[in-house]
Structures are given as C-alpha cells and as structure tokens.
Design an enzyme around this catalytic site. Structure first.
Site, PDB file in Angstrom:
ATOM      1  N   HIS A  66       0.642  -1.328   0.355  1.00 55.03           N
ATOM      2  CA  HIS A  66       0.079   0.161   0.059  1.00 55.03           C
ATOM      3  C   HIS A  66       0.802   1.240  -0.003  1.00 55.03           C
ATOM      4  O   HIS A  66       0.150   2.396  -0.266  1.00 55.03           O
ATOM      5  CB  HIS A  66      -1.348   0.124   1.226  1.00 55.03           C
ATOM      6  CG  HIS A  66      -2.519   0.879   1.153  1.00 55.03           C
ATOM      7  ND1 HIS A  66      -2.338   1.793   2.086  1.00 55.03           N
ATOM      8  CD2 HIS A  66      -2.748   1.120   0.102  1.00 55.03           C
ATOM      9  CE1 HIS A  66      -3.376   2.369   2.023  1.00 55.03           C
ATOM     10  NE2 HIS A  66      -3.994   1.917   0.531  1.00 55.03           N
ATOM     11  N   LYS A  96       3.269   4.424  -1.166  1.00 51.83           N
ATOM     12  CA  LYS A  96       3.351   5.268  -2.081  1.00 51.83           C
ATOM     13  C   LYS A  96       4.760   6.186  -2.382  1.00 51.83           C
ATOM     14  O   LYS A  96       4.353   7.344  -1.363  1.00 51.83           O
ATOM     15  CB  LYS A  96       2.591   6.056  -2.875  1.00 51.83           C
ATOM     16  CG  LYS A  96       1.113   5.316  -2.773  1.00 51.83           C
ATOM     17  CD  LYS A  96       0.264   5.130  -1.162  1.00 51.83           C
ATOM     18  CE  LYS A  96      -1.065   4.900  -1.937  1.00 51.83           C
ATOM     19  NZ  LYS A  96      -1.809   4.027  -0.705  1.00 51.83           N
ATOM     20  N   ASP A 114      17.094   9.706  -8.564  1.00 51.07           N
ATOM     21  CA  ASP A 114      18.899   9.822  -9.068  1.00 51.07           C
ATOM     22  C   ASP A 114      18.965   9.724  -7.044  1.00 51.07           C
ATOM     23  O   ASP A 114      20.129  10.253  -6.712  1.00 51.07           O
ATOM     24  CB  ASP A 114      18.842  10.806  -9.372  1.00 51.07           C
ATOM     25  CG  ASP A 114      18.673  10.828 -10.249  1.00 51.07           C
ATOM     26  OD1 ASP A 114      18.783   9.708 -11.523  1.00 51.07           O
ATOM     27  OD2 ASP A 114      18.690  12.068 -11.334  1.00 51.07           O
ATOM     28  N   HIS A 132      -9.097  10.809   1.323  1.00 52.77           N
ATOM     29  CA  HIS A 132      -8.028   9.822   0.863  1.00 52.77           C
ATOM     30  C   HIS A 132      -6.390  10.062   1.961  1.00 52.77           C
ATOM     31  O   HIS A 132      -6.082   9.189   1.450  1.00 52.77           O
ATOM     32  CB  HIS A 132      -8.164   9.702  -0.630  1.00 52.77           C
ATOM     33  CG  HIS A 132      -7.216   8.082  -1.351  1.00 52.77           C
ATOM     34  ND1 HIS A 132      -6.183   7.908  -1.181  1.00 52.77           N
ATOM     35  CD2 HIS A 132      -8.342   6.780  -0.746  1.00 52.77           C
ATOM     36  CE1 HIS A 132      -6.284   6.886  -1.824  1.00 52.77           C
ATOM     37  NE2 HIS A 132      -6.954   6.140  -0.988  1.00 52.77           N
ATOM     38  N   LYS A 144      -4.621  10.850   4.443  1.00 50.51           N
ATOM     39  CA  LYS A 144      -3.910   9.838   6.407  1.00 50.51           C
ATOM     40  C   LYS A 144      -2.895  11.252   6.889  1.00 50.51           C
ATOM     41  O   LYS A 144      -1.225  10.888   6.070  1.00 50.51           O
ATOM     42  CB  LYS A 144      -3.320   8.348   5.451  1.00 50.51           C
ATOM     43  CG  LYS A 144      -4.237   7.873   4.522  1.00 50.51           C
ATOM     44  CD  LYS A 144      -3.332   7.765   3.385  1.00 50.51           C
ATOM     45  CE  LYS A 144      -3.808   7.196   2.204  1.00 50.51           C
ATOM     46  NZ  LYS A 144      -5.490   6.643   2.812  1.00 50.51           N
ATOM     47  N   ASP A 174       0.920  19.827  18.388  1.00 48.20           N
ATOM     48  CA  ASP A 174       1.452  21.111  18.673  1.00 48.20           C
ATOM     49  C   ASP A 174       1.676  21.851  17.317  1.00 48.20           C
ATOM     50  O   ASP A 174       0.760  21.743  16.430  1.00 48.20           O
ATOM     51  CB  ASP A 174       2.470  20.591  19.522  1.00 48.20           C
ATOM     52  CG  ASP A 174       1.437  20.033  20.834  1.00 48.20           C
ATOM     53  OD1 ASP A 174       0.144  20.172  21.590  1.00 48.20           O
ATOM     54  OD2 ASP A 174       2.335  19.847  21.913  1.00 48.20           O
TER      55      ASP A 174
END
Length: 412
Positions: free
Chosen positions: A113, A115, A120, A288, A290, A295
């Site tokens: 899952h 991404k 380089d 979608h 996350k 603080d």
C-alpha cells in the site's frame, strides 16, 4: 527502530493530484540515473498514460527505472500497457499477484500500500496519492482529497534504502539490517524519520509513532484519515489526550468512496465524543488523506490509514516530520477544511438510536482490542517480487479489461 531521525532536510506539502503529479512527472523527466517507484494503484486513464510516457522517456535515455505495483490494487492493468513499458527497458514488478477465482481477486490481505517515488537517490515523494485520475478535481464529485510530500536531504537516503529493501525481496535476499549513512547533503532545517510497517521487521512502527505523538500532545492534535478504525489502545490514547485538556480534532470521511467504512467509523463516535474529542466529517469529496499533526512541531504524511488493514496487514510508509513551518501550513489547511467544508458531529446526534447500536459497539471494541492477535490468522506468506514482462500477461479475446497473470514464488 532502524530508521533514525535525520537532520537537515527540506519538505514541501503537496495537496491532491494537481500539485503532486506535475512535480513527480517533472522529476522523472529530469532523472539522470535512477527512478524507483512504488504504488498501490496505476489506472490506464490520463494520469496512468502520462506516467507511462515519462517512464518510457527516462528508460530510453538510459535511466534505470523500477516500478513496483500491488497485485490487488493494480490487477486491471493491461498487457499492451505493460509491453510498452518493458520494451522500453522499464523493470516492472508486481507484489503478490494472484489470478482471480470466479472473477474475484483473492490476494485480499498484506497488500503493498506504499506510495514512494525516489529519483536519483536525491529527491523523494512519499504520501497517499495513487496514479489515477480520481485524485484530480476534474474527475468530478468523487475526486479524492489527498496529500503527499516532496523531500530533499539526508532523509532521501532512508527512503531510497526502503525502496531497495523491497526490491531485494525479488532476488530472495535478506534486506540490509544496518543503518545507512546519509549520502545527501543538508537541504534545510527539518528533522524527519522514515516509518515503515511490514509483517516482519516493522509490524507496529507506525502505530507506535502515532501513540507516542498523541501521548506527547500538550494542547492540539488533528488527525485527518480516510479509513479510521484503529486499535483499542490508540482510541484510548485519543480519549486520554482530550481528558487532559488537549484539543483533539478528527476529520473523517463524510462522503465516503466505501460506505461501509463510514459505518464502522461511526460506531466509535460515541466513545470519543463523550470525552471531548471534536469530530468533523468532510463532505465536499471523498477524503483519502492520511495526515496528522501534534502541537506546533510534529506531523506525519504517508500511506497508512488508521484501520486494521494498514496497522496490522499492509506494507505502509509514512514520514514523521518535526518542523514548525510545515506543521503550521498543515494546521492552517486542515483548519480551513474543518471550518468550511465539513459538518460537525454532535454527541446528541450520535446518541439517536443508540439503544440498537450498543451491542454492535460492544462487539466492535472487543474486535479492535484483539485484532492484532486475529491478524495472525490471515495468510502470513513472504512473497517474492518477480519482474513482469509482456509474456507473463494473458490477453483474453473479446474482453474489454485485461488482467495480468504472472508467476510468484511464496514461502509459508
């Protein structure tokens, strides 16, 4: 943890595909030596076609290009699409691919899952955005709201190492357990840490990082998470934070792409609201994202939801970030989102019909309490990546959508 906090980084917040895709595609076009890309989904829409074009261009000018996709999330990619990539020299890998049974995908658990894009070994992108047009506003009402970051500096060495560790599985090698010395020069003043979750060395790293951050909160905590159904311990820490005076704000899906997710999440509302947690549901488009902040300094962006799949089964990658400027930028964005594009959930509203939901809520909390042990019942295989070529893809006649079928070795 084997991934340490790194000093001297630069980080840029990228909101939705409109900011993410142009930066990624431009970086791949400028690549000189290597592009490593991991994603859960590639669709053959306008975004997938653009990705294909820039990867082919890079491979043809001699750049080493490795693309790793999930066998469940990218099950619909077609043989012609694969052939164009592999013939240009792109190395394409599939994580845990399996053929469908009676038309249904069977590789339901322990998905790739993450991404990640590394160019380089000097520039990296980490977040929750797949390569699909539903992350663009012109997709329509179901366009996703999501986030990623672009980073430079010593942290890129660790993101690069994480990508290489996954590729080592393809060769049947044990990932290097020794921390790497950062090869990148300082690019800023941001402290960052790579946090991975897998089913071997890092089974609880992301959850532990969240819990440590929640415990450290003094006055504000915001979590914006698409699929919110965390374990009992994390829920308890959120409630405890609110009890000690921290302003705890959750931004959840109000217009879900998967309605069952909202149903599960709402079973937790009563538990959190009665101790002062503020809950908003984002209603403009499917959430979608996350992301979270605590603080004035700590924040996280990545691929990990706060649900059983992400916290106990999937391979995930988040970046933990300590920087006042980034924290404030994310805070202002999420505050605007909560104020202008969300509806606030009240305890009075949640309590309507509580009598019939009470038994379900009771069972839900016991499920969450014991899910880490339950997760051990699911298949705990150690899949090996196998390079995919056009010969591995089967093209059924007279079918509009073609699936990849490739061999995979497993040890149980």
């Amino acid at each position: 943890m084997k991934y340490e906090w790194r000093e001297g980084n630069d980080v840029q917040l990228l909101i939705n595909g409109e900011e993410f895709y142009p930066r990624v595609f431009a970086s791949i076009r400028a690549a000189r030596k290597e592009v490593l890309l991991e994603t859960f989904i590639i669709y053959e829409d306008k975004v997938g076609q653009q990705l294909q074009e820039v990867l082919i261009e890079a491979a043809r000018r001699g750049v080493h290009v490795e693309v790793t996709v999930d066998g469940y999330g990218t099950a619909g990619i077609t043989a012609p699409y694969v052939a164009a990539l592999t013939e240009a020299g792109v190395k394409l890998n599939v994580f845990d691919p399996r053929p469908r049974v009676l038309g249904y995908r069977t590789n339901l658990f322990r998905r790739l899952h993450r991404k990640i894009v590394v160019v380089d070994a000097e520039l990296a992108f980490v977040g929750g955005i797949n390569f699909s047009a539903d992350h663009l506003g012109d997709f329509g009402p179901m366009a996703k709201q999501d986030y990623a970051v672009e980073v430079r500096g010593p942290i890129v060495t660790d993101v690069h190492r994480a990508a290489l560790e996954l590729l080592a599985i393809r060769r049947g090698e044990k990932p290097n357990s020794q921390p790497a010395s950062p090869a990148n020069h300082f690019r800023g003043n941001v402290r960052m840490q790579v946090c991975l979750r897998d089913n071997d060395e890092y089974p609880t790293t992301i959850e532990a990082a969240y819990m440590a951050a929640i415990r450290s909160a003094n006055y504000r905590l915001i979590i914006a998470n698409a699929y919110f159904f965390p374990g009992y311990r994390l829920l308890r820490e959120l409630r405890n934070a609110a009890r000690r005076g921290v302003k705890v704000t959750l931004i959840m899906q109000g217009m879900p792409d998967m309605p069952v997710v909202r149903l599960c999440t709402r079973l937790l509302y009563n538990y959190l609201l009665r101790d002062g947690v503020v809950i908003h549901e984002y209603c403009q488009r499917p959430l979608h994202g996350k992301v979270a902040l605590v603080d004035h300094e700590w924040a996280t962006v990545g691929s990990s939801n706060l649900d059983p799949l992400s916290l106990s089964l999937n391979l995930e990658a988040n970046l933990m970030i300590r920087d006042h400027r980034f924290n404030q930028q994310l805070y202002e964005h999420l505050s605007t989102l909560a104020k202008d594009k969300c509806k606030t959930i009240t305890l009075e509203r949640v309590m309507r019909g509580y009598w019939w939901r009470a038994p379900i809520i009771f069972l839900t909390f016991h499920f969450l309490r014991y899910f880490p042990a339950i997760a051990g019942w699911f298949p705990a295989h150690s899949p090996r990546l196998k390079p995919l070529t056009a010969d591995d893809a089967v093209v059924p006649k007279d079918e509009p959508e073609v699936e990849l079928h490739c061999k995979i070795e497993e040890s149980r």
